[in-house]
Design an enzyme around this catalytic site. Structure first.
Site, PDB file in Angstrom:
ATOM      1  N   PHE A 226       0.864  -1.190   0.000  1.00  0.00           N
ATOM      2  CA  PHE A 226       0.000   0.000   0.000  1.00  0.00           C
ATOM      3  C   PHE A 226       0.901   1.242   0.000  1.00  0.00           C
ATOM      4  CE2 PHE A 226      -1.963  -3.429   2.503  1.00  0.00           C
ATOM      5  CZ  PHE A 226      -3.146  -3.649   1.819  1.00  0.00           C
ATOM      6  N   ASP A 248       1.085  -1.071  -4.931  1.00  0.00           N
ATOM      7  CA  ASP A 248      -0.157  -0.316  -4.754  1.00  0.00           C
ATOM      8  C   ASP A 248      -1.065  -0.625  -5.937  1.00  0.00           C
ATOM      9  OD1 ASP A 248      -0.864   2.284  -2.772  1.00  0.00           O
ATOM     10  OD2 ASP A 248      -2.062   2.186  -4.610  1.00  0.00           O
ATOM     11  N   CYS A 339      -5.449   2.290  10.310  1.00  0.00           N
ATOM     12  CA  CYS A 339      -5.931   3.659  10.512  1.00  0.00           C
ATOM     13  C   CYS A 339      -7.448   3.653  10.683  1.00  0.00           C
ATOM     14  CB  CYS A 339      -5.503   4.569   9.363  1.00  0.00           C
ATOM     15  SG  CYS A 339      -6.087   4.041   7.761  1.00  0.00           S
TER      16      CYS A 339
HETATM   17  N1  SAH Z   1       1.844   4.339   3.114  1.00  0.00           N
HETATM   18  C1  SAH Z   1       1.369   5.446   2.325  1.00  0.00           C
HETATM   19  C2  SAH Z   1      -0.123   5.681   2.489  1.00  0.00           C
HETATM   20  C3  SAH Z   1      -0.992   4.485   2.161  1.00  0.00           C
HETATM   21  S1  SAH Z   1      -2.630   4.903   1.808  1.00  0.00           S
HETATM   22  C4  SAH Z   1       2.196   6.690   2.647  1.00  0.00           C
HETATM   23  O1  SAH Z   1       2.974   6.668   3.599  1.00  0.00           O
HETATM   24  O2  SAH Z   1       2.057   7.687   1.945  1.00  0.00           O
HETATM   25  C5  SAH Z   1      -3.307   3.419   1.260  1.00  0.00           C
HETATM   26  C6  SAH Z   1      -2.949   3.041  -0.166  1.00  0.00           C
HETATM   27  O3  SAH Z   1      -3.493   1.740  -0.385  1.00  0.00           O
HETATM   28  C7  SAH Z   1      -3.515   3.905  -1.279  1.00  0.00           C
HETATM   29  O4  SAH Z   1      -2.453   4.362  -2.066  1.00  0.00           O
HETATM   30  C8  SAH Z   1      -4.427   2.963  -2.114  1.00  0.00           C
HETATM   31  O5  SAH Z   1      -4.287   3.192  -3.500  1.00  0.00           O
HETATM   32  C9  SAH Z   1      -3.872   1.615  -1.755  1.00  0.00           C
HETATM   33  N2  SAH Z   1      -4.777   0.460  -1.820  1.00  0.00           N
HETATM   34  C10 SAH Z   1      -6.027   0.348  -1.334  1.00  0.00           C
HETATM   35  N3  SAH Z   1      -6.484  -0.917  -1.455  1.00  0.00           N
HETATM   36  C11 SAH Z   1      -5.484  -1.631  -2.033  1.00  0.00           C
HETATM   37  C12 SAH Z   1      -5.320  -3.001  -2.410  1.00  0.00           C
HETATM   38  N4  SAH Z   1      -6.287  -3.893  -2.178  1.00  0.00           N
HETATM   39  N5  SAH Z   1      -4.157  -3.369  -2.971  1.00  0.00           N
HETATM   40  C13 SAH Z   1      -3.163  -2.467  -3.195  1.00  0.00           C
HETATM   41  N6  SAH Z   1      -3.249  -1.183  -2.845  1.00  0.00           N
HETATM   42  C14 SAH Z   1      -4.396  -0.757  -2.282  1.00  0.00           C
END
Ligand code: SAH
Length: 394
Positions: A226, A248, A339
């Site tokens: 993610f 992601d 979160c």
């Molecule tokens: N760690 C990041 C914030 C993560 S936010 C930072 O520090 O900036 C959560 C992310 O999860 C988003 O970018 C979203 O696109 C992604 N996401 C949501 N569901 C997902 C999935 N099933 N598989 C992969 N990515 C996913």
């Protein structure tokens, strides 16, 4: 001004300085108030307790601006509250020098429904309550005065606004935007898309945890799940990681991540691999590929927006943590987050412990993690604590 009269016994939470007055606590409104107007909150016996913003559409029927009933709520009051919140950041040594910092964190800063994040010369505001919406002008004026920023951009497009009966509002409300907006976080330059990015453009709450990841990453094979625009990945590279795989499902987020790599020529881009994939799937793929890692970051989106979603969310958290533990080398560290407001720290720790037990490995917590100090938790508002994390070593 209208009076909001509480039902008998319902003054207790207000007396403990909790800022929310739920519909079930309200006996009646005496006089008239429109959404966002200030009402005087009184107990059943007529004793004044607080001044609050009226939210007729929301289950949270009023949000307290002040417990000092002598205080009038006007332009000057709002500007003072904004200035005080900004001053608290300026007084903290970890925050004073940051390009990217949350200036106002809603209830915890005494400004219910107001979020303000500064990215260099730009401040992004998000107004999610009727009271916040009413005082938009004062909030923006207060931010401009307190920060000397060159632009204020509004991103009031959170779903929470619907609960207040308001539609989305986005756009420039003051000044002029720079052509390209970047911030330096712990030595790494990152692009911030305030108009199209998640939240107000960037996840400032993970700043300190990203720094820790960088410190733990030296010489390690890292997996960042993610990854969004690569915050944890770039810190890991900066910290001397041997390799970093980032996953992601969002193409645009990965495109920004690629630009972020280019913005930091000091980093060895060849050590980074980016995969556009579903994390649940990708973790299984990595397992079949026989890959192993020394440091894994799991920072998923909110699986449980409220306690009602906790069961399903718990299964999703367990699933990814289980898959994460399986991919760790001996001595490896899993940095795992939630979160979700609906999942407390205790439950989250149980889920992670359950995942380790199912994999049949022993692990211990090295760090309990939370949001950075520009996302404070009001002592009277413990439900404001949404981000929790564990760094577990196997
Ligand atoms: N760690 C990041 C914030 C993560 S936010 C930072 O520090 O900036 C959560 C992310 O999860 C988003 O970018 C979203 O696109 C992604 N996401 C949501 N569901 C997902 C999935 N099933 N598989 C992969 N990515 C996913």
């Amino acid at each position: 001004m209208a009076d909001l009269i509480l039902k008998p016994g319902k003054e207790r939470s207000v007396m403990r300085r909790h800022p929310w007055i739920f519909a079930g606590s309200v006996d009646r409104l005496e006089g008239r108030a429109r959404a966002g107007d200030t009402v005087l909150v009184k107990d059943a016996g007529g004793k004044p307790l607080a001044r609050a913003a009226w939210s007729p559409e929301s289950q949270i029927r009023a949000r307290v601006w002040t417990f000092d009933c002598e205080q009038s709520i006007d332009h000057a009051f709002i500007k003072r509250a904004v200035a005080a919140s900004v001053a608290r950041r300026a007084a903290h040594p970890w925050l004073a020098t940051q390009d990217g910092v949350r200036l106002i964190h809603g209830e915890s800063d005494g400004l219910p429904g107001v979020i303000a994040d500064r990215y260099g010369p730009v401040v992004v505001v998000q107004l999610t309550s009727a009271g916040a919406d009413k005082w938009r002008e004062a909030i923006v004026a207060g931010l401009v005065q307190a920060t000397g920023c060159s632009a204020v951009y509004e991103r009031s497009d959170s779903d929470v606004r619907k609960l207040e009966g308001f539609g989305p509002v986005s756009g420039l409300v003051f000044g002029e935007m720079p052509e390209q907006l970047t911030i330096v976080e712990n030595g790494v330059r990152m692009e911030v898309d305030v108009a199209g990015g998640h939240k107000t453009g960037f996840y400032l709450d993970q700043r300190d945890n990203r720094l820790l990841t960088g410190q733990l990453a030296a010489g390690r094979d890292v997996l960042n799940c993610f990854c969004y625009t690569g915050g944890f990945s770039l810190q890991a590279l900066a910290g001397g990681a041997k390799s970093v795989i980032s996953i992601d499902s969002s193409g645009p987020a990965l495109a920004t991540a690629a630009r972020n790599v280019a913005l930091n020529p000091q980093l060895d881009a060849a050590r980074a691999e980016w995969r556009e994939d579903d994390v649940f799937q990708a973790l299984r793929t990595l397992k079949t590929e026989g890959r192993k890692f020394d440091l894994i970051v799991l920072d998923p989106p909110k699986f449980a927006p409220s306690a009602a979603h906790a069961d399903r969310a718990a299964r999703a958290y367990k699933d990814i943590n289980l898959l994460g533990f399986r991919l760790l080398n001996p001595g490896g560290i899993l940095m795992t987050y939630s979160c979700s407001g609906g999942i407390g720290l205790e439950l989250f720790q149980k889920i992670v412990a359950g995942a380790a037990a199912d994999v049949g490995i022993e692990a211990r917590i090295l760090h309990r993690l939370s949001a950075s100090p520009d996302h404070p938790i009001g002592l009277a508002v413990p439900e404001g604590e949404y981000l929790k994390g564990l760094a577990c070593q196997v």
